[in-house]
Design an enzyme around this catalytic site. Sequence first.
Site, PDB file in Angstrom:
ATOM      1  N   HIS A  71       0.838  -1.198   0.000  1.00 18.04           N
ATOM      2  CA  HIS A  71       0.000   0.000   0.000  1.00 18.04           C
ATOM      3  C   HIS A  71       0.876   1.253   0.000  1.00 18.04           C
ATOM      4  CE1 HIS A  71      -3.892  -1.956   1.743  1.00 18.04           C
ATOM      5  NE2 HIS A  71      -3.257  -2.771   0.907  1.00 18.04           N
ATOM      6  N   GLU A  73       0.794   3.922   1.758  1.00 21.09           N
ATOM      7  CA  GLU A  73       1.219   4.376   3.086  1.00 21.09           C
ATOM      8  C   GLU A  73       2.394   3.561   3.609  1.00 21.09           C
ATOM      9  OE1 GLU A  73      -3.407   4.472   3.191  1.00 21.09           O
ATOM     10  OE2 GLU A  73      -1.841   3.394   2.123  1.00 21.09           O
ATOM     11  N   CYS A 101      -6.452   2.057   5.483  1.00 19.58           N
ATOM     12  CA  CYS A 101      -7.085   0.826   5.948  1.00 19.58           C
ATOM     13  C   CYS A 101      -6.527   0.445   7.324  1.00 19.58           C
ATOM     14  CB  CYS A 101      -6.843  -0.298   4.948  1.00 19.58           C
ATOM     15  SG  CYS A 101      -5.128  -0.886   4.918  1.00 19.58           S
ATOM     16  N   CYS A 104      -2.740  -0.215   7.423  1.00 16.70           N
ATOM     17  CA  CYS A 104      -1.966   1.021   7.351  1.00 16.70           C
ATOM     18  C   CYS A 104      -2.073   1.827   8.646  1.00 16.70           C
ATOM     19  CB  CYS A 104      -2.387   1.837   6.137  1.00 16.70           C
ATOM     20  SG  CYS A 104      -1.939   1.014   4.590  1.00 16.70           S
TER      21      CYS A 104
END
Length: 169
Positions: A71, A73, A101, A104
């Site tokens: 991801h 992040e 999410c 993260c």
Amino acid sequence: MVSAREETTPRSVPAAADEPVHQAFMRQALEGARSALHIGEVPIGAVVVFRGEAVADGFNQPRGTQDPTGHAEIIALRRAARALGNYRLPGTTLYVTLEPCLMCVGAIVNARVTRVVYGADEPKFGAIRSVLDVEKLSLNHRFEVLPGVLEEDCRKLVVDFFQFQRKRP
């Protein structure tokens, strides 16, 4: 005197005073999101800022890397940790185009990020205020939250991506 627990209580950050700064860094995150889009990934971008300077960025790439942790992040936090020479990132702000999410948010907490600024809410997976409300969780670290920066631009990029995906044969 304020206790350590009170100092780390999450709070919304007033956008007005720093709005041009927040928008500038969110535009950088949007550039990353467009990079993800160009390689067929969900268009999400992130930038880590320390002392007013972008020190790391990242964009979504779990499909291409076959890595569920790929991801935006996570990638930006990993790069920031290397750039700053510490896995803890106090004093940093994470700018991300879409509400993070749960995975993260866990990384944000473990990295001790001070503030998260994001563009659009994520109604299916967002773990800051959509699906979960991070302020109600008993976490060992809390961070400031500023949602809605360049919200329409951030939302449109993701909505257009998924509309295009649904139309593909």
